[in-house]
Design an enzyme around this catalytic site. Structure first.
Site, PDB file in Angstrom:
ATOM      1  N   ASN A 180      -8.104  30.591 -39.857  1.00 53.17           N
ATOM      2  CA  ASN A 180      -7.510  31.033 -41.276  1.00 53.17           C
ATOM      3  C   ASN A 180      -7.347  32.503 -41.289  1.00 53.17           C
ATOM      4  O   ASN A 180      -7.631  33.304 -40.159  1.00 53.17           O
ATOM      5  CB  ASN A 180      -8.649  30.520 -42.392  1.00 53.17           C
ATOM      6  CG  ASN A 180      -7.556  30.033 -43.495  1.00 53.17           C
ATOM      7  OD1 ASN A 180      -6.571  30.805 -44.093  1.00 53.17           O
ATOM      8  ND2 ASN A 180      -7.770  29.059 -44.266  1.00 53.17           N
ATOM      9  N   ASP A 193     -14.190  42.759 -26.407  1.00 54.14           N
ATOM     10  CA  ASP A 193     -14.556  43.842 -25.181  1.00 54.14           C
ATOM     11  C   ASP A 193     -15.141  42.943 -24.087  1.00 54.14           C
ATOM     12  O   ASP A 193     -14.931  43.101 -23.071  1.00 54.14           O
ATOM     13  CB  ASP A 193     -15.421  44.791 -25.669  1.00 54.14           C
ATOM     14  CG  ASP A 193     -14.701  45.651 -26.882  1.00 54.14           C
ATOM     15  OD1 ASP A 193     -14.253  45.035 -28.030  1.00 54.14           O
ATOM     16  OD2 ASP A 193     -14.495  46.906 -26.577  1.00 54.14           O
ATOM     17  N   HIS A 231     -23.599  48.813 -28.807  1.00 54.48           N
ATOM     18  CA  HIS A 231     -24.276  50.311 -28.362  1.00 54.48           C
ATOM     19  C   HIS A 231     -25.644  50.315 -28.047  1.00 54.48           C
ATOM     20  O   HIS A 231     -26.536  49.403 -28.621  1.00 54.48           O
ATOM     21  CB  HIS A 231     -23.741  51.222 -29.455  1.00 54.48           C
ATOM     22  CG  HIS A 231     -22.193  51.335 -29.885  1.00 54.48           C
ATOM     23  ND1 HIS A 231     -21.345  51.877 -29.101  1.00 54.48           N
ATOM     24  CD2 HIS A 231     -21.723  50.453 -31.022  1.00 54.48           C
ATOM     25  CE1 HIS A 231     -20.207  51.433 -29.862  1.00 54.48           C
ATOM     26  NE2 HIS A 231     -20.194  50.933 -30.840  1.00 54.48           N
ATOM     27  N   THR A 244     -27.080  36.194 -35.689  1.00 48.59           N
ATOM     28  CA  THR A 244     -27.446  37.284 -34.557  1.00 48.59           C
ATOM     29  C   THR A 244     -28.330  36.492 -33.207  1.00 48.59           C
ATOM     30  O   THR A 244     -28.746  37.200 -32.464  1.00 48.59           O
ATOM     31  CB  THR A 244     -28.726  37.753 -35.415  1.00 48.59           C
ATOM     32  OG1 THR A 244     -29.787  36.983 -35.801  1.00 48.59           O
ATOM     33  CG2 THR A 244     -28.157  38.679 -36.659  1.00 48.59           C
ATOM     34  N   ARG A 252     -30.087  30.642 -39.914  1.00 46.41           N
ATOM     35  CA  ARG A 252     -30.943  29.995 -39.231  1.00 46.41           C
ATOM     36  C   ARG A 252     -30.616  28.387 -39.523  1.00 46.41           C
ATOM     37  O   ARG A 252     -29.621  28.156 -40.461  1.00 46.41           O
ATOM     38  CB  ARG A 252     -32.487  30.504 -39.847  1.00 46.41           C
ATOM     39  CG  ARG A 252     -32.395  30.024 -41.377  1.00 46.41           C
ATOM     40  CD  ARG A 252     -33.692  31.045 -41.784  1.00 46.41           C
ATOM     41  NE  ARG A 252     -33.475  30.839 -43.532  1.00 46.41           N
ATOM     42  CZ  ARG A 252     -32.444  31.542 -44.031  1.00 46.41           C
ATOM     43  NH1 ARG A 252     -31.526  32.215 -43.617  1.00 46.41           N
ATOM     44  NH2 ARG A 252     -32.615  31.469 -45.370  1.00 46.41           N
TER      45      ARG A 252
END
Length: 186
Positions: free
Chosen positions: A83, A91, A113, A163, A178
């Site tokens: 959407n 990258d 980074h 994450t 989670r």
């Protein structure tokens, strides 16, 4: 090893090297053409995305606006739908399976980074690939961070920040994302 090879292998690379700027500019031109196209220009849109992506199935739709860094580092399966406001910082490699649904404002990120500021030079980046399995639904406003794998048949709830890896056949939500529950055949 050139910057593109370093980038795709997860080594530190210079994001502002001339070869990478040229590749990003090519993607910027193609995504601009895509985002400026008319809704009725479905064949034109498909042809632009086939030029842009490393690999894409035959049955797909991405609502403009869409943005990516390179496009060539994305592999997308069949029956894909994204959407509005889909953003991919490809990258590193982004692999998306078949029958995947992406809600509005989803971001998939592979660039990262160095954490230590003394080791974090101005133009130094590295990448971690993202993999999304088959038959996955990603809700509105989700951010998928570098290095994450989302398993087959899973659902990521709106507003989640993914994450860590999410297994197959689950509903996962939150920040950080989670597992909330397993998905049964019922």
């Amino acid at each position: 090893m050139n910057n593109t090879q370093k980038m795709l292998s997860g080594e530190i690379y210079n994001a502002y090297a001339e070869d990478l700027i040229l590749l990003r500019n090519k993607a910027r031109h193609l995504t601009k053409e895509y985002n400026d196209s008319e809704p009725e220009e479905t064949e034109k849109r498909k042809n632009i995305l086939k030029k842009l992506f490393g690999k894409i199935g035959e049955n797909f739709e991405i609502e403009p606006p869409f943005h990516c860094d390179y496009g060539t580092h994305m592999e997308i399966g069949e029956n894909f739908y994204a959407n509005f406001n889909f953003l991919v910082l490809d990258d590193g490699m982004v692999k998306i399976g078949d029958d995947v649904l992406i809600a509005p404002d989803v971001k998939i990120l592979t660039a990262t980074h160095l954490v230590n500021p003394k080791l974090r030079p101005k133009n130094a980046d590295y990448t971690k690939p993202v993999t999304i399995g088959n038959n996955v639904w990603i809700g509105a406003g989700v951010i998928v961070n570098p290095g994450v794998t989302i398993g087959d048949n899973s659902v990521i709830g709106s507003g989640s920040v993914v994450t860590k890896d999410i297994p197959a056949n689950v509903v996962a939500v939150g920040n950080p994302c989670r597992v909330l529950k397993s998905i049964s055949e019922e």
